[in-house]
Scaffold this motif. Structure first.
Motif, PDB file in Angstrom:
ATOM      1  N   TYR A 156     -25.624  18.020  41.196  1.00 56.42           N
ATOM      2  CA  TYR A 156     -24.438  18.727  40.717  1.00 56.42           C
ATOM      3  C   TYR A 156     -24.155  18.265  39.293  1.00 56.42           C
ATOM      4  O   TYR A 156     -23.677  17.142  39.079  1.00 56.42           O
ATOM      5  CB  TYR A 156     -23.230  18.425  41.606  1.00 56.42           C
ATOM      6  N   VAL A 160     -19.432  20.731  35.994  1.00 57.19           N
ATOM      7  CA  VAL A 160     -19.611  22.086  36.526  1.00 57.19           C
ATOM      8  C   VAL A 160     -18.753  22.254  37.778  1.00 57.19           C
ATOM      9  O   VAL A 160     -18.818  21.435  38.704  1.00 57.19           O
ATOM     10  CB  VAL A 160     -21.095  22.360  36.861  1.00 57.19           C
ATOM     11  N   LEU A 177     -24.648  29.787  40.111  1.00 55.62           N
ATOM     12  CA  LEU A 177     -24.489  28.361  40.340  1.00 55.62           C
ATOM     13  C   LEU A 177     -25.639  27.781  41.164  1.00 55.62           C
ATOM     14  O   LEU A 177     -25.953  26.596  41.058  1.00 55.62           O
ATOM     15  CB  LEU A 177     -23.158  28.074  41.039  1.00 55.62           C
ATOM     16  N   GLU A 179     -28.748  28.420  40.818  1.00 58.91           N
ATOM     17  CA  GLU A 179     -29.778  28.014  39.850  1.00 58.91           C
ATOM     18  C   GLU A 179     -29.324  26.783  39.079  1.00 58.91           C
ATOM     19  O   GLU A 179     -30.130  25.880  38.790  1.00 58.91           O
ATOM     20  CB  GLU A 179     -30.079  29.164  38.892  1.00 58.91           C
ATOM     21  N   THR A 180     -28.047  26.701  38.781  1.00 59.76           N
ATOM     22  CA  THR A 180     -27.514  25.556  38.039  1.00 59.76           C
ATOM     23  C   THR A 180     -27.754  24.254  38.793  1.00 59.76           C
ATOM     24  O   THR A 180     -28.106  23.233  38.194  1.00 59.76           O
ATOM     25  CB  THR A 180     -26.013  25.737  37.783  1.00 59.76           C
ATOM     26  N   ASN A 182     -30.056  23.885  41.032  1.00 67.20           N
ATOM     27  CA  ASN A 182     -31.471  23.883  41.422  1.00 67.20           C
ATOM     28  C   ASN A 182     -31.633  23.798  42.943  1.00 67.20           C
ATOM     29  O   ASN A 182     -32.350  22.935  43.473  1.00 67.20           O
ATOM     30  CB  ASN A 182     -32.222  22.736  40.751  1.00 67.20           C
TER      31      ASN A 182
END
Length: 199
Positions: A156, A160, A177, A179-180, A182
């Motif tokens: 995380y 974010v 999110l 993808e953010t 992963n």
């Protein structure tokens, strides 16, 4: 149903670097059983006993290659007494489910295989990251099995806001999110409905 020799040979070989893909037949068919697993894999490779279940519970399961995490298969039965009526089978990391879905895939990769978006539960609780398929290529599989996946975030990023993808909520695979953080597949299983609810 007889087990096809080619499937038996595939499942007895060491798993290759590229994940072999199973189908909803043979060891993974709706009519599989502990007896069939013994027939395919040999009694010395099949074990049945209590294993950890969800939310701190225990459940009965049959495991194949129990001492080898890269090959271990876990089968859970609706009919525990007879070890029949497959509820679900958990696949090892090197074995792909129907459609080629395997551990380590991103949400985008799974969405591409499915051909359309899907939903999952938010992260951070016992059923976090669980995904099923109501439509698309992964929703109506040959053999009638149901594909079940769990995604986990890699990290995380600081600063974010991840509230939209955490907790007991429905999350679209299109949410950026995912993808953010992963998010990747870390659990693949196939299963079947309870016998009372089958067509």
């Amino acid at each position: 149903m007889p087990v096809r020799p080619c499937l038996v040979a595939l499942l007895l070989l060491p798993l290759p670097a590229a994940a072999a893909e199973i189908a909803c037949e043979g060891a993974f068919a709706i009519d599989t059983s502990e007896a069939r697993l013994i027939e395919i894999y040999g009694a010395e490779n099949v074990w049945t006993g209590m294993v950890p279940g969800p939310e701190g519970t225990e459940m009965l399961a049959t495991e194949v290659f129990r001492d080898n995490p890269k090959r271990r298969l876990q089968f859970v039965w609706w009919n525990e007494e007879d070890r029949t009526d497959l509820s679900f089978a958990e696949l090892p990391p090197k074995l792909a489910g129907p459609g080629g879905v395997r551990a380590g895939m991103s949400v985008a990769e799974v969405r591409a295989i499915n051909g359309e978006p899907f939903t999952m539960s938010g992260f951070g609780w016992d059923y976090g990251g669980h995904a099923g398929f109501q439509s698309g290529a992964l929703a109506d599989l040959p053999g009638g099995c149901i594909l079940s996946l769990t995604f986990s975030p890699d990290s995380y990023p600081q600063g974010v806001d991840i509230d939209a993808i955490t907790g007991d909520r429905e999350v679209s695979s299109d949410n950026p999110l995912l993808e953010t953080v992963n998010a990747r597949v870390d659990f693949v299983a196939i299963g079947y409905p309870h016998p009372d609810f089958r067509d």
